[in-house]
Design an enzyme around this catalytic site. Structure first.
Site, PDB file in Angstrom:
ATOM      1  N   ASP A 205      43.539 -28.302  50.909  1.00  0.00           N
ATOM      2  CA  ASP A 205      44.864 -28.474  51.637  1.00  0.00           C
ATOM      3  C   ASP A 205      45.567 -29.665  51.315  1.00  0.00           C
ATOM      4  O   ASP A 205      45.047 -30.674  50.864  1.00  0.00           O
ATOM      5  CB  ASP A 205      44.512 -28.437  53.334  1.00  0.00           C
ATOM      6  CG  ASP A 205      46.055 -28.113  54.096  1.00  0.00           C
ATOM      7  OD1 ASP A 205      46.902 -27.667  53.208  1.00  0.00           O
ATOM      8  OD2 ASP A 205      45.944 -28.291  55.334  1.00  0.00           O
TER       9      ASP A 205
ATOM     10  N   THR B 242      44.306 -14.685  54.274  1.00  0.00           N
ATOM     11  CA  THR B 242      45.043 -13.391  54.846  1.00  0.00           C
ATOM     12  C   THR B 242      46.216 -13.791  54.996  1.00  0.00           C
ATOM     13  O   THR B 242      47.034 -12.836  55.384  1.00  0.00           O
ATOM     14  CB  THR B 242      44.118 -12.497  55.420  1.00  0.00           C
ATOM     15  OG1 THR B 242      43.385 -13.313  56.528  1.00  0.00           O
ATOM     16  CG2 THR B 242      42.737 -11.856  54.885  1.00  0.00           C
TER      17      THR B 242
ATOM     18  N   ASN C 218      48.164 -16.325  54.103  1.00  0.00           N
ATOM     19  CA  ASN C 218      48.754 -16.990  52.993  1.00  0.00           C
ATOM     20  C   ASN C 218      49.944 -16.017  52.301  1.00  0.00           C
ATOM     21  O   ASN C 218      50.784 -16.385  51.704  1.00  0.00           O
ATOM     22  CB  ASN C 218      48.104 -17.600  51.911  1.00  0.00           C
ATOM     23  CG  ASN C 218      47.456 -18.954  52.106  1.00  0.00           C
ATOM     24  OD1 ASN C 218      46.469 -19.080  51.667  1.00  0.00           O
ATOM     25  ND2 ASN C 218      47.942 -19.681  53.339  1.00  0.00           N
TER      26      ASN C 218
HETATM   27  C1  FPP Z   1      46.960 -25.109  50.561  1.00  0.00           C
HETATM   28  O1  FPP Z   1      47.819 -26.259  50.330  1.00  0.00           O
HETATM   29  C2  FPP Z   1      46.342 -24.577  49.278  1.00  0.00           C
HETATM   30  C3  FPP Z   1      46.327 -23.346  49.020  1.00  0.00           C
HETATM   31  C4  FPP Z   1      47.079 -22.393  50.202  1.00  0.00           C
HETATM   32  C5  FPP Z   1      46.105 -22.831  47.842  1.00  0.00           C
HETATM   33  C6  FPP Z   1      44.572 -23.282  46.866  1.00  0.00           C
HETATM   34  C7  FPP Z   1      44.885 -23.232  45.828  1.00  0.00           C
HETATM   35  C8  FPP Z   1      44.479 -23.830  44.799  1.00  0.00           C
HETATM   36  C9  FPP Z   1      43.711 -25.182  45.205  1.00  0.00           C
HETATM   37  C10 FPP Z   1      44.511 -23.840  43.421  1.00  0.00           C
HETATM   38  C11 FPP Z   1      43.242 -23.432  43.021  1.00  0.00           C
HETATM   39  C12 FPP Z   1      43.139 -21.959  42.493  1.00  0.00           C
HETATM   40  C13 FPP Z   1      41.708 -21.612  42.282  1.00  0.00           C
HETATM   41  C14 FPP Z   1      41.982 -20.199  41.712  1.00  0.00           C
HETATM   42  C15 FPP Z   1      40.531 -22.205  42.614  1.00  0.00           C
HETATM   43  P1  FPP Z   1      49.233 -26.238  50.884  1.00  0.00           P
HETATM   44  O2  FPP Z   1      50.115 -25.421  50.043  1.00  0.00           O
HETATM   45  O3  FPP Z   1      49.209 -25.522  52.274  1.00  0.00           O
HETATM   46  O4  FPP Z   1      49.721 -27.717  51.288  1.00  0.00           O
HETATM   47  P2  FPP Z   1      50.717 -28.406  52.178  1.00  0.00           P
HETATM   48  O5  FPP Z   1      49.864 -28.282  53.373  1.00  0.00           O
HETATM   49  O6  FPP Z   1      50.595 -29.521  51.856  1.00  0.00           O
HETATM   50  O7  FPP Z   1      52.007 -27.574  52.069  1.00  0.00           O
END
Ligand code: FPP
Length: 241
Positions: A21, A67, A69
């Protein structure tokens, strides 16, 4: 007992799950689009796969797309799916160098066709690597997995014309990755302290580790600190102290 030959380090978590995250916040802090955070998140994932393999961890589950996202903007979803189709199979030299077998958990059928074929391809390309198995949780939700497992158990019973009360062991056999041991340690980066529907069934006795560091900043030392904290825990699995 022979004492020569390589030894596994003592009390290292066999299976670590990570809720990666903080990508969006990492990007906002730099006035960059959220997608840059995901791009950097991919780099962090590679660093941590290497760190986990080096530490002796045998299974690593990465929560890449839940699911829930699908509620993000179409542009962000498209970018995340593009990361999978654009990079997953291209990383073959990395898997080969480290010995990474890639597997998947989640509802594959509901992902775009290009993603499905990329995921199936990488699983096939890496099936003989043995140092660490990386579970890419993509279109994954813990409740969704339990419901799909119950549905598979029910269909199996109908086919076998068997009955009786459903058991824990029977449901377990129908989970997405029944051969995976339960996670010993769940790490969540980015400051929040919740499981967000990750490995709900499997987390029954997992140790939890929360870090304020945003996922794209994670490196070898962060993973080592999490493992070191885990090693200081006393686990009793519901037994007496
Ligand atoms: C959460 O951060 C992250 C995700 C929903 C995506 C996770 C994906 C990756 C780390 C890329 C790696 C990909 C692979 C194929 C291994 P957020 O977007 O919710 O962050 P925030 O809470 O700061 O908004």
């Amino acid at each position: 007992m022979a004492l020569d030959g390589p030894r596994e380090p003592d009390n290292v978590p066999t299976h670590v799950g990570i809720i990666m995250d903080g990508n969006g916040r990492w990007a906002s802090l730099r006035n960059l689009p959220r997608t840059s955070g995901h791009q950097e998140g991919l780099e962090a994932a590679k660093r941590i796969v290497r760190a986990a393999a080096d530490s002796g961890t045998r299974y690593l589950s990465l929560y890449a797309f839940s699911t829930e996202n699908w509620n993000r903007t179409p542009d962000e979803i498209r970018f995340l799916m593009g990361l999978v189709t654009g990079y997953l199979r291209k990383e073959q030299p990395f898997y080969e160098e480290i010995g990474v077998r890639v597997v998947h958990s989640g509802d594959l059928k509901r992902l775009p066709r290009a993603v499905q074929s990329e995921v199936r391809g990488v699983m096939k390309d890496t099936r003989d690597f043995e140092r660490i198995t990386v579970n890419l949780a993509l279109n994954y939700g813990g409740r969704d997995e339990i419901v799909r497992a119950a549905d598979r158990a029910w269909k199996q019973r109908t086919a076998d014309q068997s009955g009786g009360p459903l058991t824990t062991a029977e449901l377990q056999r129908h989970l997405d990755l029944p051969e995976f041991p339960d996670p010993d340690l769940i790490i969540r980066t980015g400051g929040e302290r919740r499981l967000s529907n990750f490995l709900l069934w499997q987390c029954a006795y997992a140790e939890l580790y929360f870090s304020d560091r945003l996922w794209p900043d994670w490196d070898h030392d962060d993973f080592a600190a999490a493992v070191s904290d885990y090693r200081s825990r006393k686990r009793n699995f519901g037994g007496s102290r």
